[in-house]
Design a protein around this motif. Structure first.
Motif, mmCIF file in Angstrom:
data_model
loop_
_atom_site.group_PDB
_atom_site.id
_atom_site.type_symbol
_atom_site.label_atom_id
_atom_site.label_comp_id
_atom_site.label_asym_id
_atom_site.label_seq_id
_atom_site.Cartn_x
_atom_site.Cartn_y
_atom_site.Cartn_z
ATOM 1 N N PRO A 105 0.989 -1.335 -0.245
ATOM 2 C CA PRO A 105 0.104 0.052 -0.165
ATOM 3 C C PRO A 105 0.675 1.334 -0.101
ATOM 4 N N ARG A 107 0.822 3.694 1.652
ATOM 5 C CA ARG A 107 1.050 4.317 3.211
ATOM 6 C C ARG A 107 2.457 3.674 3.620
ATOM 7 N N ALA A 108 2.248 2.493 2.951
ATOM 8 C CA ALA A 108 3.613 1.510 3.735
ATOM 9 C C ALA A 108 4.745 2.640 2.497
ATOM 10 N N GLN A 109 4.825 2.722 1.756
ATOM 11 C CA GLN A 109 5.496 2.572 0.393
ATOM 12 C C GLN A 109 6.139 4.086 1.317
ATOM 13 N N ASP A 110 5.378 5.056 1.838
ATOM 14 C CA ASP A 110 5.344 6.993 2.231
ATOM 15 C C ASP A 110 6.878 6.571 3.193
ATOM 16 N N GLU A 111 6.536 5.324 4.203
ATOM 17 C CA GLU A 111 7.201 5.227 5.073
ATOM 18 C C GLU A 111 8.251 4.625 5.689
ATOM 19 N N HIS A 211 -1.392 -2.191 7.681
ATOM 20 C CA HIS A 211 -0.686 -1.618 6.026
ATOM 21 C C HIS A 211 0.792 -2.423 5.447
ATOM 22 N N ARG A 212 1.591 -2.700 6.351
ATOM 23 C CA ARG A 212 3.068 -3.364 5.707
ATOM 24 C C ARG A 212 3.411 -4.538 5.983
ATOM 25 N N SER A 226 -0.825 -2.059 -4.048
ATOM 26 C CA SER A 226 -0.070 -0.972 -4.548
ATOM 27 C C SER A 226 -1.950 -0.411 -4.687
#
Length: 401
Positions: A105, A107-111, A211-212, A226
């Motif tokens: 997702p 959100r995980a990529q952003d992290e 989400h990870r 994604s």
């Protein structure tokens, strides 16, 4: 959800990225022996590769990455491997784990990449751990061996059994975990690929939010987490074909390096106990060189066909069927088999001096031999998978197709 792709700098094309890798070859070659001794790629090489953007080939453009293609991933890895196989292995595995991160997702990529566009990810698919379902995710404990590039990673993507609230295993997942949350056991003592730093990462009751987590069986079928695969073609590429084929990029480069080395010395090196003062004058030697070159050409053609299968399907938005995916597994094994056979021929043609510690040929031989034994590369497994698909045999020997 549709992502707005914004880039602030020009995206280099494949030729430019390969040229960058070749520009670094003198440095990478010079540091290769030290990498073997230290059992990790020399930091100077990592920094140079990072500055050249060679860890960005599979990072989404949204984070300043290059979001290239399967073919480009192969070519960059091969160009690095022309200088050093262990360094190429770290580049390869870090890039494919960046690709895996692009399936999670946003959100995980952003992290990972949003917080640090230079993040490097290592990974292991095998679920060698335990997990307990808790509110919002899982608590994971386990050990994962053979994390290539473990010394340089800032995140890791690691397999784990997905459990329900009663403790039953209901799925298999990949968890994105910050490297700082993980311990490291220095376990990588091997004959080849010594500099890959493929050590053991350790988790002790680490919380992994929902989400990870990426569900593996769904990913094998082409269903990714994604939300932006509609506009990001690389991240709708076929799961197992990418994870398999990427592993033979270094083989292509090591094979070429071995051929160039042997040809480069053939005009000056005699054949002991014969009248030949130069190997190049011997018909037998000429035949060996031709056979090795032909095998390397065959390996390249199969690798490129498989890459085209992956890239064409991704561009068209069609997930490859089982037959095509099985052929990629077969092609992957055939590439490794052709390269290792070619290197064996070149060792014999070059002579006993191939095994001198000062001769780079022996390191190429050891690195190639170890990398070719990766379980996902195994030729006989790939051939059986493809044979069953051709014959319509439904009995499976692996879910990784």
């Amino acid at each position: 959800m549709t992502a707005q792709v914004v880039t602030t700098t020009p995206i280099p094309d494949a030729a430019e990225l390969v040229n960058r890798a070749r520009t670094l070859q003198p440095l990478l070659s010079r540091n290769a022996a030290a990498g073997e001794t230290d059992r990790r790629v020399v930091e100077e090489s990592i920094e140079a590769l990072t500055a050249a953007g060679l860890f960005k080939v599979a990072v989404p453009k949204r984070y300043g990455g290059y979001e290239t293609s399967m073919r480009t991933m192969l070519d960059v890895s091969a160009a690095v491997a022309e200088a050093d196989g262990g360094t190429a292995w770290v580049v390869t595995l870090t890039n494919v784990c960046a690709w895996l991160t692009g399936l999670f997702p946003v959100r995980a990529q952003d992290e990972v990449f949003g917080a640090d566009p230079g993040a490097k990810v290592s990974g292991v698919l095998a679920p060698t751990s335990t997990a307990v379902r808790v509110d919002g995710g899982w608590r994971v404990t386990g050990k994962w061996f053979y994390n290539s590039g473990s010394w340089h990673a800032t995140w890791a993507v690691l397999g784990f059994p997905v459990t329900d609230s009663s403790g039953e295993v209901v799925d298999q997942g990949l968890a994105l975990i910050p490297r700082d949350d993980l311990g490291l056991e220095d376990t990588w003592f091997v004959a080849g690929m010594r500099s890959s730093g493929s050590n053991c990462l350790v988790a002790e009751d680490i919380f992994v939010p929902e989400h990870r987590v990426l569900r593996v069986p769904a990913a094998v079928a082409g269903e990714y987490a994604s939300e932006v695969t509609d506009v990001e073609l690389l991240y709708r590429s076929a799961f197992v074909p990418v994870l398999a084929l990427v592993l033979v990029g270094p083989q292509l480069g090591m094979g070429r390096a071995a051929l160039d080395l042997v040809i480069g010395k053939a005009a000056r090196k005699p054949i002991s106990y014969t009248f030949f003062t130069a190997q190049r004058d011997s018909t037998a030697f000429q035949l060996q060189i031709a056979e090795a070159a032909r095998l390397l050409d065959t390996a390249t053609l199969h690798a490129y066909r498989a890459a085209d299968d992956i890239d064409t399907a991704a561009a068209s938005g069609v997930y490859p069927d089982v037959l095509v995916r099985s052929r990629v597994r077969s092609d992957t094994g055939h590439v490794a088999e052709c390269v290792t056979r070619a290197i064996d021929i070149l060792l014999s043609a070059h002579g006993a001096g191939s095994f001198a510690e000062a001769n780079a040929l022996q390191r190429i031989w050891r690195d190639s031999a170890v990398a070719a034994r990766h379980a996902v590369v195994s030729p006989v497994v790939g051939y059986e998978v493809y044979g069953k698909a051709l014959l319509g045999v439904e009995q499976t020997i692996t879910p990784l197709v």
